[in-house]
Enzyme design. Structure first.
Site, short mmCIF file in Angstrom:
data_model
loop_
_atom_site.label_atom_id
_atom_site.label_comp_id
_atom_site.label_asym_id
_atom_site.label_seq_id
_atom_site.Cartn_x
_atom_site.Cartn_y
_atom_site.Cartn_z
N LYS A 13 8.13 52.42 -14.99
CA LYS A 13 7.04 52.03 -14.08
C LYS A 13 7.48 52.04 -12.61
CE LYS A 13 6.55 47.69 -15.45
NZ LYS A 13 7.43 47.32 -16.55
N ARG A 88 1.08 40.29 -16.00
CA ARG A 88 1.92 40.29 -17.20
C ARG A 88 1.41 39.30 -18.23
NH1 ARG A 88 7.09 42.17 -14.73
NH2 ARG A 88 8.67 42.35 -16.34
N ARG A 127 21.37 51.35 -16.58
CA ARG A 127 20.89 51.60 -15.21
C ARG A 127 21.64 50.82 -14.13
NH1 ARG A 127 14.64 49.29 -15.28
NH2 ARG A 127 15.18 47.09 -15.34
N ARG A 161 21.53 45.03 -11.97
CA ARG A 161 20.76 43.78 -12.04
C ARG A 161 21.41 42.84 -13.05
NH1 ARG A 161 14.54 45.42 -12.70
NH2 ARG A 161 14.65 43.65 -14.10
N ARG A 172 13.35 40.01 -22.89
CA ARG A 172 12.26 40.54 -22.04
C ARG A 172 11.28 41.35 -22.88
NH1 ARG A 172 16.29 43.02 -18.11
NH2 ARG A 172 14.64 44.26 -17.19
P1 ADP Z 1 11.40 44.62 -15.89
O1 ADP Z 1 10.05 45.30 -15.91
O2 ADP Z 1 12.53 45.58 -16.05
O3 ADP Z 1 11.51 43.42 -16.78
P2 ADP Z 1 10.85 43.43 -13.30
O4 ADP Z 1 11.64 43.76 -12.08
O5 ADP Z 1 9.42 43.81 -13.33
O6 ADP Z 1 11.69 44.08 -14.46
O7 ADP Z 1 10.92 41.84 -13.59
C1 ADP Z 1 12.13 41.15 -13.63
C2 ADP Z 1 11.86 39.68 -14.01
O8 ADP Z 1 11.03 39.08 -13.00
C3 ADP Z 1 11.08 39.45 -15.31
O9 ADP Z 1 11.93 39.44 -16.45
C4 ADP Z 1 10.44 38.07 -15.04
O10 ADP Z 1 11.37 37.02 -15.20
C5 ADP Z 1 10.10 38.15 -13.56
N1 ADP Z 1 8.72 38.66 -13.33
C6 ADP Z 1 8.37 39.79 -12.68
N2 ADP Z 1 7.03 39.94 -12.65
C7 ADP Z 1 6.51 38.87 -13.29
C8 ADP Z 1 5.19 38.44 -13.61
N3 ADP Z 1 4.10 39.16 -13.26
N4 ADP Z 1 5.03 37.27 -14.29
C9 ADP Z 1 6.09 36.54 -14.65
N5 ADP Z 1 7.37 36.87 -14.40
C10 ADP Z 1 7.59 38.04 -13.72
#
Ligand code: ADP
Length: 241
Positions: A13, A88, A127, A161, A172
């Site tokens: 994404k 989410r 990654r 990360r 996750r």
């Molecule tokens: P990925 O899609 O690889 O899990 P992201 O960078 O989108 O990585 O998100 C990293 C972390 O940030 C998530 O595991 C969560 O803890 C938090 N996070 C990001 N976006 C949201 C959201 N919309 N609602 C709740 N937590 C979020």
């Protein structure tokens, strides 16, 4: 145009969001990036979110909704934006809709990336990125051309990360199945959901997405003019889920 990119961690994404955002000239809003920035700058939100993110759990709806609410009110979002990692949960999706309705707007397209879990885990474990220019790499699929030196900016400051390890990824993915997947019927009902194969090459995926966005734009334009174009609608909606 308001686009939501939808899919599990590691599905691509983020990569596609930045390509599309620069092609159609709208901002790429990633809640993950915004939260990581808050953690780095040790803001109140960052302090609350840090350990939750490290464990692979979702940050509370209140926090992310307020971050997004502030961000989409900024001037650069007037012509649209791409959401990556938000919404989410169902309540985030409903809140987003209410924020948009106030401005007489709505989510135009939800693009779902389908990928299997084993591929996701190895993509995420491998990654890393350049800590200076942000260019992404992968141990298994894309190493720098010269070992230890960024192809784009020449830096040797590579970062990973903290949450990109097998244990956290598994958590996750569980959070995705439990809290995020139930959003699919929500968007399917609104007839804005489109599914693509997230395993295809980056260029193939971005070409498919750009073609779809252009068709959608033309369809809406014709619709605004009161012209109903049946062929275009058929092509466009053929792959709607
Ligand atoms: P990925 O899609 O690889 O899990 P992201 O960078 O989108 O990585 O998100 C990293 C972390 O940030 C998530 O595991 C969560 O803890 C938090 N996070 C990001 N976006 C949201 C959201 N919309 N609602 C709740 N937590 C979020």
């Amino acid at each position: 145009m308001i686009i939501v990119l939808f899919g599990p961690p590691g599905c691509g994404k983020g990569t596609q969001a930045s390509i599309i955002a620069s092609n159609i000239n709208v901002p790429h809003l990633s809640t993950g990036d915004m939260l990581r920035e808050a953690v780095k700058s040790k803001t109140e939100t960052g302090l609350k979110a840090a350990s939750i993110m490290e464990e692979g759990n979702l940050v509370s709806d209140d926090i992310v909704i307020s971050i997004i609410n502030d961000r989409i009110g900024k001037n650069d979002c007037r012509n649209g934006f791409i959401l990556d990692g938000f919404p989410r949960t169902l309540s985030q999706a409903e809140e987003l809709d209410s924020m948009l309705i106030e401005e007489k707007l709505k989510v135009d397209l939800v693009l779902e990336f389908s990928v299997n879990d084993e591929v996701l885990i190895s993509r995420i474990e491998g990654r890393f990125s350049c800590g200076d220019c942000g260019l992404g790499y992968n141990d298994y699929t894309k190493l720098p051309l010269k070992e230890g030196i960024c192809d784009q900016c020449g830096s040797s400051n590579f970062i990973r990360r903290k949450d990109d390890n097998r244990e956290t990824v598994t958590k996750r993915l569980e959070a995705y199945s439990k809290d995020t997947l139930p959003l699919l019927p929500y968007y399917r009902e609104k007839q804005v959901l489109y599914s693509i194969d997230g395993l295809a090459d980056i260029d193939v995926v971005s070409n498919e997405l750009m073609t779809l966005i252009k068709k959608w734009d033309r369809y809406r334009w014709l619709e605004c003019k009161g012209e109903y174009n049946r062929d275009l609608r058929t092509i466009l909606f053929k792959k709607w889920k």
